[in-house]
Design a protein around this motif. Structure first.
Motif, PDB file in Angstrom:
ATOM      1  N   GLY A   1       0.814  -1.206   0.000  1.00  0.00           N
ATOM      2  CA  GLY A   1       0.000   0.000   0.000  1.00  0.00           C
ATOM      3  C   GLY A   1       0.846   1.254   0.000  1.00  0.00           C
ATOM      4  O   GLY A   1       2.001   1.254  -0.412  1.00  0.00           O
ATOM      5  N   ASP A   2       0.256   2.332   0.490  1.00  0.00           N
ATOM      6  CA  ASP A   2       0.904   3.640   0.505  1.00  0.00           C
ATOM      7  C   ASP A   2       1.985   3.728   1.578  1.00  0.00           C
ATOM      8  O   ASP A   2       1.941   3.010   2.580  1.00  0.00           O
ATOM      9  CB  ASP A   2      -0.133   4.740   0.779  1.00  0.00           C
ATOM     10  CG  ASP A   2      -1.220   4.804  -0.281  1.00  0.00           C
ATOM     11  OD1 ASP A   2      -0.916   4.495  -1.450  1.00  0.00           O
ATOM     12  OD2 ASP A   2      -2.360   5.163   0.057  1.00  0.00           O
ATOM     13  N   ASP A   3       2.937   4.629   1.361  1.00  0.00           N
ATOM     14  CA  ASP A   3       3.902   4.957   2.409  1.00  0.00           C
ATOM     15  C   ASP A   3       3.160   5.692   3.528  1.00  0.00           C
ATOM     16  O   ASP A   3       2.239   6.460   3.270  1.00  0.00           O
ATOM     17  CB  ASP A   3       4.999   5.879   1.883  1.00  0.00           C
ATOM     18  CG  ASP A   3       5.993   5.170   0.984  1.00  0.00           C
ATOM     19  OD1 ASP A   3       5.918   3.930   0.882  1.00  0.00           O
ATOM     20  OD2 ASP A   3       6.835   5.857   0.389  1.00  0.00           O
ATOM     21  N   LEU A   4       3.575   5.453   4.764  1.00  0.00           N
ATOM     22  CA  LEU A   4       3.037   6.198   5.897  1.00  0.00           C
ATOM     23  C   LEU A   4       4.070   7.236   6.324  1.00  0.00           C
ATOM     24  O   LEU A   4       5.203   6.881   6.639  1.00  0.00           O
ATOM     25  CB  LEU A   4       2.735   5.262   7.069  1.00  0.00           C
ATOM     26  CG  LEU A   4       1.577   4.303   6.882  1.00  0.00           C
ATOM     27  CD1 LEU A   4       1.460   3.375   8.084  1.00  0.00           C
ATOM     28  CD2 LEU A   4       0.282   5.066   6.687  1.00  0.00           C
ATOM     29  N   ILE A   5       3.694   8.485   6.308  1.00  0.00           N
ATOM     30  CA  ILE A   5       4.588   9.555   6.749  1.00  0.00           C
ATOM     31  C   ILE A   5       4.589   9.548   8.274  1.00  0.00           C
ATOM     32  O   ILE A   5       3.536   9.602   8.912  1.00  0.00           O
ATOM     33  CB  ILE A   5       4.121  10.923   6.210  1.00  0.00           C
ATOM     34  CG1 ILE A   5       3.988  10.874   4.675  1.00  0.00           C
ATOM     35  CG2 ILE A   5       5.071  12.029   6.650  1.00  0.00           C
ATOM     36  CD1 ILE A   5       5.238  10.467   3.942  1.00  0.00           C
ATOM     37  N   ALA A   6       5.770   9.483   8.858  1.00  0.00           N
ATOM     38  CA  ALA A   6       5.898   9.318  10.308  1.00  0.00           C
ATOM     39  C   ALA A   6       5.200  10.427  11.092  1.00  0.00           C
ATOM     40  O   ALA A   6       4.562  10.164  12.110  1.00  0.00           O
ATOM     41  CB  ALA A   6       7.370   9.240  10.686  1.00  0.00           C
ATOM     42  N   ASN A   7       5.292  11.669  10.639  1.00  0.00           N
ATOM     43  CA  ASN A   7       4.650  12.779  11.345  1.00  0.00           C
ATOM     44  C   ASN A   7       3.133  12.699  11.315  1.00  0.00           C
ATOM     45  O   ASN A   7       2.466  13.367  12.097  1.00  0.00           O
ATOM     46  CB  ASN A   7       5.088  14.119  10.756  1.00  0.00           C
ATOM     47  CG  ASN A   7       6.503  14.481  11.126  1.00  0.00           C
ATOM     48  OD1 ASN A   7       6.959  14.151  12.212  1.00  0.00           O
ATOM     49  ND2 ASN A   7       7.197  15.143  10.231  1.00  0.00           N
ATOM     50  N   ASP A   8       2.573  11.915  10.406  1.00  0.00           N
ATOM     51  CA  ASP A   8       1.124  11.839  10.247  1.00  0.00           C
ATOM     52  C   ASP A   8       0.473  10.739  11.072  1.00  0.00           C
ATOM     53  O   ASP A   8      -0.753  10.657  11.110  1.00  0.00           O
ATOM     54  CB  ASP A   8       0.754  11.607   8.770  1.00  0.00           C
ATOM     55  CG  ASP A   8       1.049  12.818   7.908  1.00  0.00           C
ATOM     56  OD1 ASP A   8       1.338  13.891   8.473  1.00  0.00           O
ATOM     57  OD2 ASP A   8       0.979  12.693   6.672  1.00  0.00           O
ATOM     58  N   ILE A   9       1.268   9.861  11.686  1.00  0.00           N
ATOM     59  CA  ILE A   9       0.660   8.742  12.405  1.00  0.00           C
ATOM     60  C   ILE A   9       1.020   8.750  13.889  1.00  0.00           C
ATOM     61  O   ILE A   9       2.056   9.270  14.290  1.00  0.00           O
ATOM     62  CB  ILE A   9       1.039   7.376  11.785  1.00  0.00           C
ATOM     63  CG1 ILE A   9       2.541   7.127  11.840  1.00  0.00           C
ATOM     64  CG2 ILE A   9       0.507   7.253  10.372  1.00  0.00           C
ATOM     65  CD1 ILE A   9       2.953   5.733  11.402  1.00  0.00           C
ATOM     66  N   VAL A  10       0.108   8.194  14.668  1.00  0.00           N
ATOM     67  CA  VAL A  10       0.320   7.957  16.091  1.00  0.00           C
ATOM     68  C   VAL A  10      -0.026   6.491  16.322  1.00  0.00           C
ATOM     69  O   VAL A  10      -1.018   5.980  15.803  1.00  0.00           O
ATOM     70  CB  VAL A  10      -0.577   8.859  16.959  1.00  0.00           C
ATOM     71  CG1 VAL A  10      -0.401   8.539  18.434  1.00  0.00           C
ATOM     72  CG2 VAL A  10      -0.284  10.328  16.696  1.00  0.00           C
TER      73      VAL A  10
END
Length: 164
Positions: A74-83
């Motif tokens: 799937g998509d990359d997860l941007i670290a600043n966008d996830i908790v």
């Protein structure tokens, strides 16, 4: 008496109504673009995450690897966008892992997170094929079931939930 055929009837009235309707619709579309009404909602990323118990055995050491989160597609997860939230089996919060750009890692008080790379999330993206490992952080995790949730903040959506 001579009848005069007048074919103009109501067409001017219908024409005016249509022109006003078209003007209102165009004004609404233009206003939505100008004021950005459609751009404020962000769709969550589509990801396939796998939660696995770590292969190492838990000891009395307070820095054991507990479980892994693998990005399998799937998509990359941007670290600043996830908790990342870690809960006990009864849904009581154990810890909340928030990305710290200064240390380029996720920090929590009870658990900590590392990647399988030599540098921790140096490109700030969690990509397919990568693995995040959750470790104890100076506490001893007891054997049992834990719930992990990955929350995407820009879209206010929980994009993953798993039990381990």
């Amino acid at each position: 008496m001579e009848w005069v055929k007048n074919e103009r009837g109501v067409s001017p009235v219908i024409g005016v109504i249509l022109m006003v309707a078209i003007t209102v619709v165009l004004a609404a579309v233009i206003a939505s673009f100008v004021f950005g009404m459609g751009s404020k909602v962000q769709a969550p990323p589509q990801v396939q995450l796998v939660l696995k118990d770590n292969a190492t055995k838990l000891t009395s050491d307070k820095y054991d690897a507990v479980f892994d989160i693998e990005h399998s597609g799937g998509d990359d997860l941007i670290a600043n966008d996830i908790v990342i939230y870690v809960y006990y089996a009864n849904e009581t919060l154990l810890d909340e892992l928030i990305y710290n750009s200064a240390s380029q890692s996720f920090n929590g008080t009870e658990v900590m997170l590392q990647t399988n790379r030599t540098t921790v999330l140096n490109d700030t993206a969690f990509s397919p094929g990568e693995k995040l490992t959750i470790y104890e952080n100076n506490i001893t995790i007891k054997h049992g079931v834990y719930i992990v949730k990955v929350f995407h903040e820009p879209s206010s959506t929980c994009i993953f939930r798993g039990d381990v």
